[in-house]
Write an enzyme that holds these catalytic residues in place. Structure first.
Site, PDB file in Angstrom:
ATOM      1  N   ILE A   1      -1.903  -6.217   9.731  1.00 39.68           N
ATOM      2  CA  ILE A   1      -1.192  -7.199   9.286  1.00 39.68           C
ATOM      3  C   ILE A   1      -2.091  -8.551   9.500  1.00 39.68           C
ATOM      4  O   ILE A   1      -2.108  -9.448   8.551  1.00 39.68           O
ATOM      5  CB  ILE A   1       0.212  -7.911   9.863  1.00 39.68           C
TER       6      ILE A   1
ATOM      7  N   LEU B   1      -5.823  -1.897  -1.182  1.00 36.92           N
ATOM      8  CA  LEU B   1      -5.830  -1.861   0.103  1.00 36.92           C
ATOM      9  C   LEU B   1      -6.429  -3.130   0.956  1.00 36.92           C
ATOM     10  O   LEU B   1      -7.481  -3.269   1.321  1.00 36.92           O
ATOM     11  CB  LEU B   1      -6.649  -0.567   0.828  1.00 36.92           C
ATOM     12  N   ALA B   2      -5.565  -4.083   0.791  1.00 36.54           N
ATOM     13  CA  ALA B   2      -5.807  -5.569   0.894  1.00 36.54           C
ATOM     14  C   ALA B   2      -4.856  -6.503   1.303  1.00 36.54           C
ATOM     15  O   ALA B   2      -3.962  -6.503   0.465  1.00 36.54           O
ATOM     16  CB  ALA B   2      -6.754  -6.295  -0.168  1.00 36.54           C
ATOM     17  N   GLU B   3      -4.756  -6.636   2.625  1.00 36.78           N
ATOM     18  CA  GLU B   3      -3.272  -7.274   3.050  1.00 36.78           C
ATOM     19  C   GLU B   3      -3.448  -8.845   2.559  1.00 36.78           C
ATOM     20  O   GLU B   3      -2.019  -9.231   2.343  1.00 36.78           O
ATOM     21  CB  GLU B   3      -3.036  -6.942   4.627  1.00 36.78           C
TER      22      GLU B   3
ATOM     23  N   PRO C   1      -5.649  -9.248   8.419  1.00 41.23           N
ATOM     24  CA  PRO C   1      -5.947  -9.883   7.124  1.00 41.23           C
ATOM     25  C   PRO C   1      -5.292 -10.777   6.096  1.00 41.23           C
ATOM     26  O   PRO C   1      -5.979 -11.615   5.696  1.00 41.23           O
ATOM     27  CB  PRO C   1      -6.642  -8.633   6.275  1.00 41.23           C
TER      28      PRO C   1
ATOM     29  N   ASP D   1      -0.258  -3.176  12.675  1.00 36.30           N
ATOM     30  CA  ASP D   1      -1.642  -3.467  13.299  1.00 36.30           C
ATOM     31  C   ASP D   1      -2.712  -4.013  12.406  1.00 36.30           C
ATOM     32  O   ASP D   1      -3.641  -4.215  12.778  1.00 36.30           O
ATOM     33  CB  ASP D   1      -2.106  -1.935  13.820  1.00 36.30           C
TER      34      ASP D   1
ATOM     35  N   GLN E   1       1.720  -1.954   5.671  1.00 40.38           N
ATOM     36  CA  GLN E   1       1.971  -0.618   6.122  1.00 40.38           C
ATOM     37  C   GLN E   1       1.996  -0.589   7.543  1.00 40.38           C
ATOM     38  O   GLN E   1       3.054   0.358   8.125  1.00 40.38           O
ATOM     39  CB  GLN E   1       0.887   0.132   5.614  1.00 40.38           C
ATOM     40  N   PHE E   2       1.442  -1.164   8.347  1.00 40.39           N
ATOM     41  CA  PHE E   2       1.416  -1.185   9.838  1.00 40.39           C
ATOM     42  C   PHE E   2       1.021  -2.673  10.402  1.00 40.39           C
ATOM     43  O   PHE E   2       0.245  -3.252   9.821  1.00 40.39           O
ATOM     44  CB  PHE E   2       0.366  -0.256  10.498  1.00 40.39           C
TER      45      PHE E   2
ATOM     46  N   GLU F   1       0.933  -1.197   0.033  1.00 37.00           N
ATOM     47  CA  GLU F   1      -0.002   0.031  -0.173  1.00 37.00           C
ATOM     48  C   GLU F   1       0.882   1.243   0.055  1.00 37.00           C
ATOM     49  O   GLU F   1       1.569   1.430   1.005  1.00 37.00           O
ATOM     50  CB  GLU F   1      -0.851   0.068   1.142  1.00 37.00           C
TER      51      GLU F   1
ATOM     52  N   HIS G   1      -1.800   2.179  15.819  1.00 37.36           N
ATOM     53  CA  HIS G   1      -0.449   2.486  15.186  1.00 37.36           C
ATOM     54  C   HIS G   1       0.569   2.255  16.169  1.00 37.36           C
ATOM     55  O   HIS G   1       1.703   2.995  15.753  1.00 37.36           O
ATOM     56  CB  HIS G   1      -0.553   3.747  14.620  1.00 37.36           C
TER      57      HIS G   1
END
Ligand SMILES: Cc1ncc(C[n+]2csc(CCOP(=O)(O)OP(=O)(O)O)c2C)c(N)n1
Ligand SMILES: [Mg+2]
Length: 740
Positions: A497, A468-470, A499, A495, A492-493, A425, A540
């Protein structure tokens, strides 16, 4: 409930029509189709018998799905196209060239089972020679692997040099093959279309016009849950029909002629490069979900009888007779041959060698390349960063932040190895590349700017933004790495992870072990992690590394300074195992731990801790952002109380440097384990248990831990300070331990 159920009576199936309508399959192909379908059914029947005799341990059948499998096998090319099948695809596998004996080896869990060497349930297909990628039991995960596989094929086609072998890293052990017009087949059941990963896969395949052939085998049930409960309106074709770039087919999948024609059209579309196809086959499930299920508990006889009337095996038999393609003798002869072969293969499989109990750790990690070995111990290439006579350092040896050195390492590895690609992302400089090229904008390159400038240097096919989809990020990366690419993806974070948890825990870590080393997906997942940000709050600031160190098959790295980040990231990229690379956000631009860039060859082996400062009275084991805090506390303790602390920065959490810890504790007899994650069940618990186990007699004091409070990181700095371990907490604990 408004539904659009498929009505088999409306089906225009060739088998329902009068003679001469079986084009485009020849009589020979129809006879072969019957042989494959009948063989598939007979293997299921044999396995069921063996299960009742307790000679096999699980059974799930392809019954009712045979015509679809044969049709797909006829329309596609084994060892050329790629396959991500699911457990009902027995007839597909037979059609591609897998043998009944191989399948029965899987049923008994034999060492030579080509799918997994006895590690997975039967019917969890993998076949290296036929390009059948390893599948798990998780419904839907495979859809994203298929997308990644198609992306890899396209990438190698446009970067053929990237496919070349190279010595000294993972490429040495990864053969890459690609064709210009290959198709990636992926199948799933109707129920599995409810999984988010299915939709994520459709989205990307559509958007990128990938040659993925999605095959939904709709038997109307997911175990006991009927399709109208799973799928709004009870028809998945209707729901997906607005995805752009797709070719769609919906048909009676109990009819091999109709099915073949549909698959052929779909395959032609994909192979011509127009985009993906969606093939929706209505089938039946005559043998309950598996041998552990009894469908009579939730399906009345009337429903089961109307399904039975569509059974593809007797239907094709009747058709062959009616069309005069085979007479009764011909049918009997064929069936007898199949029966005898399956019986003989089953007997042979029951005598096959079984896996050895001492093989359980084999292929948890790469057998070829050990990231803890001396190969990955390479020193910095710059001269010692001494001041010049004017007191200034030359530019190249100016100390840089961790963020700078990670960026520089990524850049050098991308220059060195064309297979390295980056996505996630916001990682691109700008998806609308022309804006940067026209100098209208500067470009982003990650929310922390760790990938800044990489898209501009290496192009948008090597550095690009994901949706936007882990799960999409990790799942596609697994498919790519399975083909030989080296994705270095970003979450990205930390927090967010979660998904991707199924892909990380059930897929990434297991590709090698569950396929008995037939496949592997070595890749790097970079994750921004941790708190101490002031204002990061709950979502975060999270740590949680022990959730992943608990997963065999994953390497977990957590550097505390710029130099270690560079050396360990390079090892992560070049090694042959999947790596979770945790980058502490607070350390990205910290003054602590800056270093000049150590050059493009610098590597640190995994599993080697660093002694930040040597000491004699007390050992502190820590990592990440606690390292500078512990160092501060240790220095104060030395100043004020003359306590000499040995501070160990683990930097590699799995594997971890037990020897270094043990040597130190033997010397100091006191140990504190400090970490930023919540205290209970955390990483420190494992170290403490190991110390208690192995070093009990060396201890002069109890093993202590300092960590975050067992709650969440609050936004208001008063809360954050109270929750995360501070230097003062570390100082207090060290002092108490020294005085014990
Ligand atoms: C993620 C996940 N959830 C649940 C299960 C348990 N499970 C296995 S198969 C299945 C039903 C699948 O139904 P469908 O997709 O329609 O395929 P079918 O078996 O009918 O061919 C379920 C719930 C699983 N394997 N994976
Ligand atoms: Mg189903």
């Amino acid at each position: 409930m408004a539904t659009t159920k498929f009505d088999p009576k409306l089906s225009e199936g060739a088998l329902k029509k009068e003679s001469g309508t079986h084009q485009p399959l020849t009589s020979r192909q129809l006879i072969d189709a019957y042989r494959i379908m009948f063989t598939s059914r007979r293997i299921d029947d044999r396995e069921i018998l063996l299960k009742r005799q307790q000679k096999v341990f699980f059974q799930i059948s392809g019954a009712g799905h045979e015509a679809v499998g044969v049709a797909a096998a006829y329309a596609l090319k084994p060892s050329y196209d790629w396959f991500f099948p699911y457990y009902r695809d027995r007839a597909l596998l037979l059609g591609l060239g897998a043998t009944p004996y191989e399948m029965l080896l899987g049923a008994v869990g034999a060492a030579d089972d080509p799918s997994s060497g006895g590690r997975q349930m039967p019917s969890h297909w993998a076949h290296k020679r036929l390009n059948v990628f390893t599948q798990s039991s998780c419904t839907g995960t495979q859809a994203l692997h298929a997308v990644g596989c198609a992306e890899a094929g396209r990438f190698f086609n446009s970067h053929p040099n990237a496919a070349r072998k190279a010595e000294g890293d993972y490429r040495q052990f990864k053969d890459v093959q690609f064709r210009g017009d290959e198709i990636v087949y992926v199948s799933l059941g109707d129920g599995t279309t409810s999984e988010g990963e299915f939709w994520e896969a459709l989205n990307t395949a559509s958007n990128l016009r990938l040659p993925v052939l999605f095959c939904v085998q709709d038997n109307g049930y997911a175990i006991s849950v009927p399709v109208e409960v799973q799928t709004a309106g009870a028809n998945i074709s209707r729901l997906v029909s607005s995805f752009p770039n797709f070719h769609f087919e919906e048909f009676d999948g109990t009819d091999p002629v109709l099915s073949y024609a549909a698959f052929k059209r779909a395959a032609d579309y994909c192979r011509a490069g127009h985009g993906p196809a969606f093939v929706h086959a209505h089938v039946i499930r005559p043998y309950s979900h598996s041998l552990s299920d009894d469908e009579r508990l939730y399906r009345p006889d009337s429903e089961r009888e109307s399904d039975a009337a569509r059974d593809p095996v007797p239907r094709l038999q009747m058709f062959l007779l009616r069309e005069g393609i085979l007479d009764e003798n011909g049918i009997n002869r064929l069936e007898k041959e199949v029966e005898e072969q399956v019986q003989a293969d089953a007997d042979r499989a029951l005598d096959a060698a079984l896996p050895q109990a001492d093989s359980i750790y084999t292929f948890v990690y790469s057998p070829d390349l050990d990231p803890t070995s001396a190969v990955f111990d390479q020193h910095p290439a710059y001269a010692a960063p001494e001041a010049t006579s004017e007191g200034k350092r030359p530019a190249a040896s100016q100390p840089k932040t961790m963020a700078d050195l990670i960026n520089a390492t990524l850049r050098d590895e991308m220059r060195r190895d064309e297979r390295v690609i980056i996505f996630g992302e916001d990682v691109a400089d700008a998806s609308r590349e022309e804006y940067v090229k026209q100098k209208l904008v500067k470009g982003k390159g990650g929310v922390f700017k760790l990938t800044a400038g990489l898209q501009m240097e290496f192009g948008a096919d090597r550095v690009f933004n994901s949706p936007l989809a882990e799960a999409n990020i990790v799942g596609r990366a697994i498919g790519m790495a399975g083909r030989g690419l080296k994705p270095v993806v970003e979450i990205q974070f930390f927090d967010y992870i979660w998904p991707a948890m199924m892909q990380l825990r059930e897929e990434l870590s297991l590709v090698r072990w569950r396929s008995n080393n037939a496949f592997s997906s070595p890749l790097v997942v970079r994750v921004a992690i941790g708190g101490y940000l002031t204002g990061g709050a709950i979502y975060h600031s999270q740590c949680g590394e022990s959730t992943f160190t608990h997963v065999p098959g994953l390497r977990v790295i957590f550097p505390s300074n710029a130099l270690d980040a560079a050396g360990l990231l390079r090892t992560a990229i070049r090694c042959d195992d999947p790596v979770l690379f945790l980058e502490h956000k607070r350390l990205y631009r910290e003054t602590f731990g800056r270093a000049p860039y150590p050059g493009p060859g610098y590597m640190i082996p995994f599993g080697k801790a660093k002694v930040v400062q040597a000491g004699t009275d007390l050992t502190v084991v820590t990592y990440g952002a606690v390292v500078p805090r512990a160092l501060q506390a240790a220095q104060k303790l030395e100043r004020e109380h003359q306590v000499s602390v040995e501070l160990i920065d683990l930097r590699s959490l799995n594997p971890f440097d037990w020897e270094r810890i043990a040597d130190s504790v033997r010397k100091t007899s006191r140990v504190l384990i400090a970490y930023e994650d919540t205290l209970s069940w955390g990483y420190g618990a494992e170290i403490a248990a190991r110390v208690a186990d192995d070093l009990f007699h060396d201890l002069d004091a109890p093993v202590k831990r300092v960590a975050a409070a067992d709650t969440f990181v609050g936004y208001q700095p008063i809360l954050e300070d109270a929750i995360l371990p501070q230097s003062s907490d570390l100082f207090r604990a060290m002092k108490e331990l020294a005085q014990f």
